[in-house]
Scaffold this active site. Structure first.
Site, short mmCIF file in Angstrom:
data_model
loop_
_atom_site.label_atom_id
_atom_site.label_comp_id
_atom_site.label_asym_id
_atom_site.label_seq_id
_atom_site.Cartn_x
_atom_site.Cartn_y
_atom_site.Cartn_z
N GLU A 120 69.98 46.85 81.10
CA GLU A 120 70.71 45.58 81.29
C GLU A 120 70.87 44.94 79.93
O GLU A 120 69.93 44.95 79.13
CB GLU A 120 69.88 44.63 82.15
CG GLU A 120 69.94 44.92 83.62
CD GLU A 120 68.74 44.33 84.33
OE1 GLU A 120 68.54 44.67 85.49
OE2 GLU A 120 68.00 43.54 83.69
N TYR A 132 75.80 50.91 72.80
CA TYR A 132 75.61 51.74 74.00
C TYR A 132 76.90 52.49 74.36
O TYR A 132 76.85 53.67 74.71
CB TYR A 132 75.16 50.88 75.18
CG TYR A 132 73.78 50.28 75.00
CD1 TYR A 132 72.69 51.09 74.68
CD2 TYR A 132 73.55 48.92 75.14
CE1 TYR A 132 71.42 50.56 74.50
CE2 TYR A 132 72.28 48.38 74.97
CZ TYR A 132 71.23 49.20 74.65
OH TYR A 132 69.98 48.68 74.48
C1 LIG Z 1 71.53 47.39 69.02
C2 LIG Z 1 70.71 47.97 67.86
C3 LIG Z 1 69.38 48.53 68.43
C4 LIG Z 1 71.51 49.10 67.20
O1 LIG Z 1 70.69 49.73 66.22
P1 LIG Z 1 71.27 50.12 64.79
O2 LIG Z 1 70.27 50.96 64.09
O3 LIG Z 1 71.68 48.89 64.08
O4 LIG Z 1 72.56 50.94 65.19
P2 LIG Z 1 73.14 52.30 64.53
O5 LIG Z 1 73.17 52.15 63.05
O6 LIG Z 1 72.38 53.47 65.06
O7 LIG Z 1 74.64 52.25 65.08
C5 LIG Z 1 75.20 53.20 65.92
C6 LIG Z 1 76.55 52.68 66.38
O8 LIG Z 1 76.39 51.48 67.15
C7 LIG Z 1 77.48 50.56 66.86
N1 LIG Z 1 76.98 49.38 66.11
C8 LIG Z 1 75.72 49.19 65.66
N2 LIG Z 1 75.63 47.99 65.05
C9 LIG Z 1 76.88 47.43 65.10
C10 LIG Z 1 77.42 46.20 64.64
N3 LIG Z 1 76.66 45.29 63.98
N4 LIG Z 1 78.73 45.95 64.88
C11 LIG Z 1 79.48 46.83 65.55
N5 LIG Z 1 79.04 48.05 66.00
C12 LIG Z 1 77.74 48.33 65.79
C13 LIG Z 1 78.43 51.34 65.97
O9 LIG Z 1 79.33 52.03 66.82
C14 LIG Z 1 77.49 52.31 65.27
O10 LIG Z 1 78.13 53.46 64.79
P3 LIG Z 1 78.86 53.45 63.35
O11 LIG Z 1 77.92 52.79 62.39
O12 LIG Z 1 79.10 54.90 63.09
O13 LIG Z 1 80.13 52.66 63.54
C15 LIG Z 1 70.42 46.89 66.77
O14 LIG Z 1 71.64 46.28 66.43
C16 LIG Z 1 69.43 45.83 67.18
O15 LIG Z 1 68.22 45.98 66.98
N6 LIG Z 1 69.94 44.71 67.74
C17 LIG Z 1 69.09 43.57 68.11
C18 LIG Z 1 68.27 43.86 69.34
C19 LIG Z 1 69.15 44.14 70.54
O16 LIG Z 1 70.13 43.47 70.79
N7 LIG Z 1 68.73 45.16 71.32
C20 LIG Z 1 69.44 45.57 72.52
C21 LIG Z 1 68.83 44.91 73.70
S1 LIG Z 1 69.68 45.38 75.20
#
Ligand SMILES: CC(C)(COP(=O)(O)OP(=O)(O)OC[C@H]1O[C@@H](n2cnc3c(N)ncnc32)[C@H](O)[C@@H]1OP(=O)(O)O)[C@@H](O)C(=O)NCCC(=O)NCCS
Length: 170
Positions: A120, A132
């Site tokens: 969720e 996701y």
């Molecule tokens: C969501 C989260 C876990 C993603 O982890 P991350 O290590 O930053 O993501 P990645 O580097 O592996 O990114 C993979 C893909 O996700 C998408 N993405 C990740 N961050 C993004 C951003 N800031 N804006 C747009 N797309 C994004 C992109 O498609 C990316 O691929 P690309 O870099 O080749 O374009 C991280 O942003 C986070 O910790 N967010 C805060 C906590 C949170 O919201 N958790 C989810 C709870 S449901």
């Protein structure tokens, strides 16, 4: 006349070692730090410890040179698992560590012949939704007014989106 000697040295590049570990209660402080960076309603210390100690949960960290930069918690059932939380330290976001951690979880689920992940996410969390979708999740339903927006305003709510990823366990 003086002669200078120029010695060319190669830049020192420290190798990066990435490791995955099962979370332990000793990791709580690192998790709280990441939670506080990323969440308006961060999990409490007790919630984190309970999550780690719950035997049905799969809880992993990803570390760079032995320093935790992200964590993930999922609850497993017979043929499905729910992602309870995934969070990456702000300084390390958008560098592929979330993707690595998600893939690590999927590998562990396949070992248990679990082929489905559910989660969720707040409708306003567009970064997570993009993350996701990029990894093949699809939106399967909407929970109206599911999340509190801020604990200071308990009556203000926002929708939750339920997403699912199916994968082969072979
Ligand atoms: C969501 C989260 C876990 C993603 O982890 P991350 O290590 O930053 O993501 P990645 O580097 O592996 O990114 C993979 C893909 O996700 C998408 N993405 C990740 N961050 C993004 C951003 N800031 N804006 C747009 N797309 C994004 C992109 O498609 C990316 O691929 P690309 O870099 O080749 O374009 C991280 O942003 C986070 O910790 N967010 C805060 C906590 C949170 O919201 N958790 C989810 C709870 S449901």
């Amino acid at each position: 006349m003086s002669w200078g000697i120029i010695i060319k040295t190669k830049p020192i590049i420290k190798p990066i070692s990435i490791s995955y570990n099962k979370l332990s209660p000793n990791d709580t402080d690192s998790i709280i730090l990441i939670e506080n960076q990323n969440s308006h309603n961060p999990w409490s210390k007790n919630q984190i410890i309970e999550g780690i100690l719950n035997p049905t949960n799969l809880c992993y960290s990803i570390s760079i040179n032995n320093q935790i930069v992200g964590f993930l918690m999922a609850m497993s059932a017979i043929d499905t698992a729910d992602i309870l939380n995934i969070s990456i330290n702000k300084d390390y976001q958008r560098k592929g560590y979330g993707k690595k951690l998600l893939h690590y979880l999927i590998k562990k689920l396949k070992d248990r012949t679990i082929g489905q992940l559910i989660l969720e996410v707040r409708k306003s969390n567009q970064v997570a939704i993009t993350f996701y979708l990029k990894h093949g999740f699809e939106e399967i339903s909407l929970r109206k007014n599911y999340y509190m927006i801020n604990s200071k305003h308990p009556n203000q709510k926002e929708d939750g989106i339920i997403m699912r990823l199916k994968f082969s366990t072979k």
